[in-house]
Enzyme design. Structure first.
Site, short mmCIF file in Angstrom:
data_model
loop_
_atom_site.label_atom_id
_atom_site.label_comp_id
_atom_site.label_asym_id
_atom_site.label_seq_id
_atom_site.Cartn_x
_atom_site.Cartn_y
_atom_site.Cartn_z
N ASN A 107 0.85 -1.19 0.00
CA ASN A 107 0.00 0.00 0.00
C ASN A 107 0.89 1.24 0.00
O ASN A 107 1.99 1.23 0.56
CB ASN A 107 -0.88 0.02 1.25
CG ASN A 107 -1.78 1.26 1.33
OD1 ASN A 107 -2.33 1.68 0.31
ND2 ASN A 107 -1.91 1.83 2.50
N HIS A 109 0.67 5.06 1.38
CA HIS A 109 -0.15 5.82 2.33
C HIS A 109 0.43 7.23 2.49
O HIS A 109 1.64 7.38 2.73
CB HIS A 109 -0.19 5.11 3.67
CG HIS A 109 -0.98 5.86 4.70
ND1 HIS A 109 -2.36 5.88 4.70
CD2 HIS A 109 -0.60 6.66 5.72
CE1 HIS A 109 -2.79 6.64 5.69
NE2 HIS A 109 -1.74 7.13 6.34
N SER A 136 4.50 6.94 2.64
CA SER A 136 5.12 5.67 3.01
C SER A 136 4.58 4.55 2.13
O SER A 136 3.40 4.53 1.80
CB SER A 136 4.79 5.31 4.47
OG SER A 136 5.11 6.37 5.35
N ASP A 145 -2.93 0.27 8.10
CA ASP A 145 -1.76 1.14 7.93
C ASP A 145 -0.67 0.83 8.97
O ASP A 145 0.16 1.69 9.27
CB ASP A 145 -2.15 2.63 8.02
CG ASP A 145 -3.06 3.06 6.87
OD1 ASP A 145 -2.93 2.47 5.77
OD2 ASP A 145 -3.89 3.96 7.06
N1 NHR Z 1 -6.60 -3.19 4.94
C1 NHR Z 1 -5.81 -3.71 5.88
N2 NHR Z 1 -6.22 -4.82 6.47
N3 NHR Z 1 -4.64 -3.16 6.24
C2 NHR Z 1 -4.22 -2.03 5.67
O1 NHR Z 1 -3.06 -1.51 6.04
C3 NHR Z 1 -5.03 -1.40 4.67
C4 NHR Z 1 -6.23 -2.02 4.32
C5 NHR Z 1 -7.09 -1.45 3.36
C6 NHR Z 1 -6.75 -0.25 2.76
C7 NHR Z 1 -5.29 1.76 2.57
C8 NHR Z 1 -5.51 2.81 3.68
C9 NHR Z 1 -4.73 4.09 3.41
O2 NHR Z 1 -3.67 4.07 2.77
C10 NHR Z 1 -5.56 0.40 3.14
C11 NHR Z 1 -4.69 -0.18 4.06
C12 NHR Z 1 -9.29 2.95 3.68
C13 NHR Z 1 -9.57 3.35 4.97
C14 NHR Z 1 -11.00 3.51 5.47
O3 NHR Z 1 -11.23 3.94 6.57
C15 NHR Z 1 -8.50 3.60 5.83
C16 NHR Z 1 -7.20 3.42 5.38
C17 NHR Z 1 -6.94 3.01 4.08
C18 NHR Z 1 -7.99 2.78 3.23
N4 NHR Z 1 -12.02 3.09 4.65
C19 NHR Z 1 -13.45 3.13 4.96
C20 NHR Z 1 -14.00 1.72 5.24
O4 NHR Z 1 -14.97 1.65 6.00
C21 NHR Z 1 -14.26 3.67 3.82
C22 NHR Z 1 -13.86 5.05 3.43
C23 NHR Z 1 -14.42 5.49 2.08
O5 NHR Z 1 -15.01 4.68 1.35
O6 NHR Z 1 -14.18 6.67 1.73
O7 NHR Z 1 -13.50 0.72 4.66
O8 NHR Z 1 -5.11 5.16 3.96
C1 GAR Z 2 -3.17 8.98 -2.88
O1 GAR Z 2 -2.73 10.15 -2.23
C2 GAR Z 2 -3.00 7.78 -1.94
O2 GAR Z 2 -1.82 7.82 -1.19
C3 GAR Z 2 -4.19 7.94 -1.06
O3 GAR Z 2 -5.23 8.38 -1.90
C4 GAR Z 2 -4.67 9.01 -3.07
C5 GAR Z 2 -5.11 8.23 -4.27
O4 GAR Z 2 -4.76 8.90 -5.45
N1 GAR Z 2 -4.56 6.70 -0.47
C6 GAR Z 2 -5.33 6.65 0.58
O5 GAR Z 2 -5.65 7.62 1.23
C7 GAR Z 2 -5.80 5.24 0.91
N2 GAR Z 2 -6.76 5.32 1.92
P1 GAR Z 2 -4.80 8.17 -6.87
O6 GAR Z 2 -6.14 7.46 -6.99
O7 GAR Z 2 -4.69 9.28 -7.84
O8 GAR Z 2 -3.65 7.21 -6.94
#
Ligand code: NHR
Ligand code: GAR
Length: 223
Positions: A107, A109, A136, A145
């Site tokens: 991922n 982030h 990261s 994360d």
């Molecule tokens: N899943 C796991 N198990 N571990 C990680 O480290 C993950 C993951 C899924 C996605 C990306 C992450 C980011 O880079 C990621 C890492 C979505 C949310 C979230 O709260 C948080 C972090 C990340 C991605 N999602 C909500 C949910 O209920 C929905 C939010 C929306 O749809 O806008 O899934 O930040």
């Molecule tokens: C990027 O900034 C990525 O790091 C972040 O969303 C953007 C996606 O842009 N990811 C998250 O916040 C995951 N929860 P992109 O669709 O243009 O690649």
């Protein structure tokens, strides 16, 4: 040549950066498929125009997260990827899904992990008065994360930054960092061993910090 599946939810600019690095032969990989939980993700169009297989697994079509996760797994498997990358993927994935891709799920982030896990990182960084921010790339584990970080890039927060401006500067770093780290994976240089990241056979004590400069002309040096 590694086979890669990308999971996206939106714009897909990180995916585009990966495809550009592949097309310019900086990254020896093949995008086998792009899969989105969001049927209107712009990144699907870009991938399709590039001749890449696309699929939608809409989380709204499933009664709960477990069913969504298993549908996602079934969509990915036929493409037999060496690596699955989350590129702006916005759905939290369950432990069963994540463990099936142990050591093969990355991922990107937008924060200097372990600081600012979760969403809206740029606004929270500004709100807290931080002077440093960044991006990261980490191995995904069940803890959101919280997986081992491979590499990061740091930028300065400017006094007059707002979340949009800051996000835009972080994004240009993302577009360089993700292809570089995927390149290490493709070259067999990086792997996950006992929950620790190994680069060139040596366990990392801390993430590798890459410096692309805030402009980016020295990019090719770092692959
Ligand atoms: N899943 C796991 N198990 N571990 C990680 O480290 C993950 C993951 C899924 C996605 C990306 C992450 C980011 O880079 C990621 C890492 C979505 C949310 C979230 O709260 C948080 C972090 C990340 C991605 N999602 C909500 C949910 O209920 C929905 C939010 C929306 O749809 O806008 O899934 O930040
Ligand atoms: C990027 O900034 C990525 O790091 C972040 O969303 C953007 C996606 O842009 N990811 C998250 O916040 C995951 N929860 P992109 O669709 O243009 O690649």
């Amino acid at each position: 040549m590694i086979r890669l599946v990308a999971l996206i939810s939106g714009r897909g600019s990180n995916l585009q950066a990966v495809m550009d690095a592949i097309n310019t032969r900086q990254l020896p990989a093949e995008v086998a498929a792009v899969i989105s939980n969001n049927p209107t993700a712009a990144g699907l169009q870009h991938a399709s125009q590039a001749g890449i297989a696309i699929q939608v697994v809409n989380h709204r079509d499933y009664p709960d997260r477990r069913h969504f996760d298993s549908a996602l797994h079934r969509a990915i498997e036929p493409f037999a990827p060496d690596i699955v990358i989350l590129a702006g993927f916005m759905r939290i994935l369950g432990a069963d899904f994540v463990n099936q891709y142990h050591g093969r799920l990355l991922n990107i982030h937008p924060s200097l992990l372990p600081a600012y896990r979760g969403l809206n990182t740029h606004a929270r960084v500004i709100e807290a008065g931080e002077t440093e921010h960044g991006v990261s790339v980490h191995f995904v584990t069940p803890e959101l994360d919280g997986g081992p970080v491979i590499a990061c890039t740091k930028i300065r927060v400017l006094p007059d930054d707002d979340p949009e401006r800051l996000a835009a500067r972080v994004l240009t770093q993302e577009h360089q960092l993700y292809p570089a780290v995927i390149g290490w994976f493709a070259a067999g240089r990086v792997r996950l061993h006992n929950q620790q990241v190994c680069l060139d056979g040596t366990p990392l004590q801390q993430p590798v910090e890459l410096d692309f400069g805030e402009s980016s002309c020295e990019k090719s040096r770092l692959y």
